[in-house]
Design a protein around this motif. Structure first.
Motif, PDB file in Angstrom:
ATOM      1  N   THR A  12       0.838  -1.197   0.000  1.00 32.64           N
ATOM      2  CA  THR A  12       0.000   0.000   0.000  1.00 32.64           C
ATOM      3  C   THR A  12       0.876   1.250   0.000  1.00 32.64           C
ATOM      4  OG1 THR A  12      -0.072   0.241   2.410  1.00 32.64           O
ATOM      5  CG2 THR A  12      -1.696  -1.245   1.413  1.00 32.64           C
ATOM      6  N   GLY A  13       0.233   2.370  -0.136  1.00 34.70           N
ATOM      7  CA  GLY A  13       0.945   3.628   0.043  1.00 34.70           C
ATOM      8  C   GLY A  13       1.323   3.793   1.510  1.00 34.70           C
ATOM      9  N   ALA A  14       2.384   4.507   1.757  1.00 39.21           N
ATOM     10  CA  ALA A  14       2.794   4.771   3.140  1.00 39.21           C
ATOM     11  C   ALA A  14       2.271   6.122   3.617  1.00 39.21           C
ATOM     12  CB  ALA A  14       4.310   4.730   3.263  1.00 39.21           C
ATOM     13  N   GLN A  15       2.022   7.013   2.674  1.00 43.27           N
ATOM     14  CA  GLN A  15       1.482   8.327   2.986  1.00 43.27           C
ATOM     15  C   GLN A  15       0.284   8.574   2.079  1.00 43.27           C
ATOM     16  OE1 GLN A  15       4.505  11.313   2.604  1.00 43.27           O
ATOM     17  NE2 GLN A  15       5.981  10.158   3.787  1.00 43.27           N
ATOM     18  N   GLU A  16      -0.668   9.350   2.572  1.00 44.26           N
ATOM     19  CA  GLU A  16      -1.838   9.691   1.757  1.00 44.26           C
ATOM     20  C   GLU A  16      -1.381  10.475   0.535  1.00 44.26           C
ATOM     21  OE1 GLU A  16      -6.115  11.989   2.166  1.00 44.26           O
ATOM     22  OE2 GLU A  16      -4.718  11.990   3.836  1.00 44.26           O
ATOM     23  N   GLY A  17      -1.930  10.130  -0.612  1.00 48.80           N
ATOM     24  CA  GLY A  17      -1.554  10.856  -1.818  1.00 48.80           C
ATOM     25  C   GLY A  17      -2.297  10.380  -3.040  1.00 48.80           C
ATOM     26  N   SER A  18      -2.206  11.142  -4.101  1.00 46.44           N
ATOM     27  CA  SER A  18      -2.778  10.767  -5.389  1.00 46.44           C
ATOM     28  C   SER A  18      -1.945  11.423  -6.478  1.00 46.44           C
ATOM     29  CB  SER A  18      -4.244  11.194  -5.487  1.00 46.44           C
ATOM     30  OG  SER A  18      -4.345  12.603  -5.402  1.00 46.44           O
ATOM     31  N   GLY A  19      -2.076  10.915  -7.685  1.00 48.63           N
ATOM     32  CA  GLY A  19      -1.321  11.496  -8.784  1.00 48.63           C
ATOM     33  C   GLY A  19      -1.510  10.714 -10.061  1.00 48.63           C
ATOM     34  N   THR A  20      -0.773  11.105 -11.075  1.00 49.51           N
ATOM     35  CA  THR A  20      -0.794  10.427 -12.364  1.00 49.51           C
ATOM     36  C   THR A  20       0.632  10.329 -12.894  1.00 49.51           C
ATOM     37  OG1 THR A  20      -1.062  12.467 -13.637  1.00 49.51           O
ATOM     38  CG2 THR A  20      -3.085  11.326 -12.970  1.00 49.51           C
ATOM     39  N   GLN A  21       0.813   9.396 -13.814  1.00 44.63           N
ATOM     40  CA  GLN A  21       2.096   9.291 -14.517  1.00 44.63           C
ATOM     41  C   GLN A  21       1.790   8.930 -15.960  1.00 44.63           C
ATOM     42  OE1 GLN A  21       4.974   6.613 -12.809  1.00 44.63           O
ATOM     43  NE2 GLN A  21       6.313   6.741 -14.595  1.00 44.63           N
ATOM     44  N   ALA A  36      -4.457   5.884   0.744  1.00 40.30           N
ATOM     45  CA  ALA A  36      -4.572   6.409   2.112  1.00 40.30           C
ATOM     46  C   ALA A  36      -3.209   6.337   2.795  1.00 40.30           C
ATOM     47  CB  ALA A  36      -5.601   5.586   2.884  1.00 40.30           C
ATOM     48  N   ASP A  37      -3.161   6.786   4.034  1.00 38.80           N
ATOM     49  CA  ASP A  37      -1.917   6.677   4.808  1.00 38.80           C
ATOM     50  C   ASP A  37      -1.858   5.324   5.517  1.00 38.80           C
ATOM     51  OD1 ASP A  37      -3.671   6.929   6.940  1.00 38.80           O
ATOM     52  OD2 ASP A  37      -2.850   8.810   7.659  1.00 38.80           O
ATOM     53  N   VAL A  38      -0.694   4.989   6.057  1.00 42.23           N
ATOM     54  CA  VAL A  38      -0.466   3.670   6.645  1.00 42.23           C
ATOM     55  C   VAL A  38      -1.384   3.400   7.837  1.00 42.23           C
ATOM     56  CG1 VAL A  38       1.456   4.329   8.150  1.00 42.23           C
ATOM     57  CG2 VAL A  38       1.331   2.028   7.261  1.00 42.23           C
ATOM     58  N   ALA A  39      -1.682   4.406   8.651  1.00 43.65           N
ATOM     59  CA  ALA A  39      -2.572   4.202   9.806  1.00 43.65           C
ATOM     60  C   ALA A  39      -3.972   3.804   9.347  1.00 43.65           C
ATOM     61  CB  ALA A  39      -2.630   5.461  10.664  1.00 43.65           C
ATOM     62  N   THR A  40      -4.428   4.396   8.258  1.00 44.64           N
ATOM     63  CA  THR A  40      -5.756   4.047   7.726  1.00 44.64           C
ATOM     64  C   THR A  40      -5.763   2.620   7.213  1.00 44.64           C
ATOM     65  OG1 THR A  40      -6.176   6.360   7.169  1.00 44.64           O
ATOM     66  CG2 THR A  40      -7.518   4.699   6.046  1.00 44.64           C
ATOM     67  N   TYR A  41      -4.716   2.212   6.494  1.00 42.75           N
ATOM     68  CA  TYR A  41      -4.647   0.823   6.019  1.00 42.75           C
ATOM     69  C   TYR A  41      -4.617  -0.158   7.188  1.00 42.75           C
ATOM     70  CZ  TYR A  41      -3.989   2.250   1.195  1.00 42.75           C
ATOM     71  OH  TYR A  41      -4.162   2.784  -0.052  1.00 42.75           O
ATOM     72  N   ARG A  42      -3.854   0.149   8.234  1.00 41.75           N
ATOM     73  CA  ARG A  42      -3.840  -0.728   9.418  1.00 41.75           C
ATOM     74  C   ARG A  42      -5.247  -0.881   9.994  1.00 41.75           C
ATOM     75  NH1 ARG A  42       1.046   2.251  11.361  1.00 41.75           N
ATOM     76  NH2 ARG A  42       2.797   0.938  10.773  1.00 41.75           N
ATOM     77  N   ASP A  43      -5.954   0.232  10.094  1.00 47.85           N
ATOM     78  CA  ASP A  43      -7.320   0.216  10.619  1.00 47.85           C
ATOM     79  C   ASP A  43      -8.234  -0.617   9.736  1.00 47.85           C
ATOM     80  OD1 ASP A  43      -9.441   1.158  12.431  1.00 47.85           O
ATOM     81  OD2 ASP A  43     -10.121   2.313  10.679  1.00 47.85           O
ATOM     82  N   TRP A  44      -8.193  -0.413   8.435  1.00 50.20           N
ATOM     83  CA  TRP A  44      -9.048  -1.170   7.516  1.00 50.20           C
ATOM     84  C   TRP A  44      -8.758  -2.670   7.597  1.00 50.20           C
ATOM     85  CZ3 TRP A  44      -8.158   2.372   2.671  1.00 50.20           C
ATOM     86  CH2 TRP A  44      -8.927   3.529   2.790  1.00 50.20           C
ATOM     87  N   ILE A  45      -7.488  -3.028   7.652  1.00 49.29           N
ATOM     88  CA  ILE A  45      -7.123  -4.448   7.701  1.00 49.29           C
ATOM     89  C   ILE A  45      -7.627  -5.093   8.992  1.00 49.29           C
ATOM     90  CG2 ILE A  45      -5.176  -6.057   7.865  1.00 49.29           C
ATOM     91  CD1 ILE A  45      -3.674  -4.121   5.922  1.00 49.29           C
ATOM     92  N   THR A  46      -7.393  -4.465  10.127  1.00 51.44           N
ATOM     93  CA  THR A  46      -7.829  -5.061  11.394  1.00 51.44           C
ATOM     94  C   THR A  46      -9.349  -5.027  11.549  1.00 51.44           C
ATOM     95  OG1 THR A  46      -7.423  -2.993  12.585  1.00 51.44           O
ATOM     96  CG2 THR A  46      -5.659  -4.626  12.591  1.00 51.44           C
ATOM     97  N   ARG A  47     -10.003  -3.975  11.067  1.00 52.93           N
ATOM     98  CA  ARG A  47     -11.470  -3.919  11.141  1.00 52.93           C
ATOM     99  C   ARG A  47     -12.122  -4.974  10.250  1.00 52.93           C
ATOM    100  NH1 ARG A  47     -13.216   2.104  10.309  1.00 52.93           N
ATOM    101  NH2 ARG A  47     -15.112   0.978   9.795  1.00 52.93           N
ATOM    102  N   SER A  48     -11.408  -5.454   9.247  1.00 60.32           N
ATOM    103  CA  SER A  48     -11.952  -6.503   8.382  1.00 60.32           C
ATOM    104  C   SER A  48     -11.850  -7.887   9.033  1.00 60.32           C
ATOM    105  CB  SER A  48     -11.228  -6.516   7.041  1.00 60.32           C
ATOM    106  OG  SER A  48      -9.927  -7.059   7.181  1.00 60.32           O
ATOM    107  N   GLY A  49     -11.246  -7.946  10.228  1.00 56.54           N
ATOM    108  CA  GLY A  49     -11.132  -9.217  10.942  1.00 56.54           C
ATOM    109  C   GLY A  49      -9.801  -9.908  10.777  1.00 56.54           C
ATOM    110  N   LEU A  50      -8.865  -9.271  10.107  1.00 59.14           N
ATOM    111  CA  LEU A  50      -7.549  -9.871   9.919  1.00 59.14           C
ATOM    112  C   LEU A  50      -6.607  -9.457  11.048  1.00 59.14           C
ATOM    113  CD1 LEU A  50      -7.103  -9.206   6.107  1.00 59.14           C
ATOM    114  CD2 LEU A  50      -7.698 -11.370   7.198  1.00 59.14           C
ATOM    115  N   ILE A  51      -5.623 -10.296  11.296  1.00 58.70           N
ATOM    116  CA  ILE A  51      -4.575 -10.018  12.271  1.00 58.70           C
ATOM    117  C   ILE A  51      -3.310  -9.698  11.484  1.00 58.70           C
ATOM    118  CG2 ILE A  51      -3.131 -10.999  14.091  1.00 58.70           C
ATOM    119  CD1 ILE A  51      -5.581 -12.784  14.783  1.00 58.70           C
TER     120      ILE A  51
END
Length: 73
Positions: A12-21, A36-51
């Motif tokens: 995943t991304g480590a910091q929130e961001g968007s762009g094009t290439q 999203a940022d890394v804290a958001t990904y951690r939250d999404w993963i654990t809230r989905s029931g994963l460890i």
């Protein structure tokens, strides 16, 4: 019979961001991304029931990505 272990490997991304290439990977397509940022990904993963077993920053140029290993209990 044992149940196969269910695992997730996510980069995943480590910091929130968007762009094009333009001409992504040397082709004619434009790559669009938004993450999203890394804290958001951690939250999404654990809230989905994963460890989360492991997560680490993987540097790339001036920034980088976050690598997550997780499993479902």
């Amino acid at each position: 019979m044992s149940t196969p272990r269910r695992v997730l490997l996510a980069t995943t991304g480590a910091q929130e961001g968007s762009g094009t290439q333009d001409r992504w990977l040397g082709g004619t397509a434009t790559m669009w991304w938004s993450h999203a940022d890394v804290a958001t990904y951690r939250d999404w993963i654990t809230r989905s029931g994963l460890i989360i077993d492991s997560d680490q920053f993987v540097p790339e140029g001036e920034s980088g990505h976050q690598l997550f290993w997780a499993h479902r209990p």
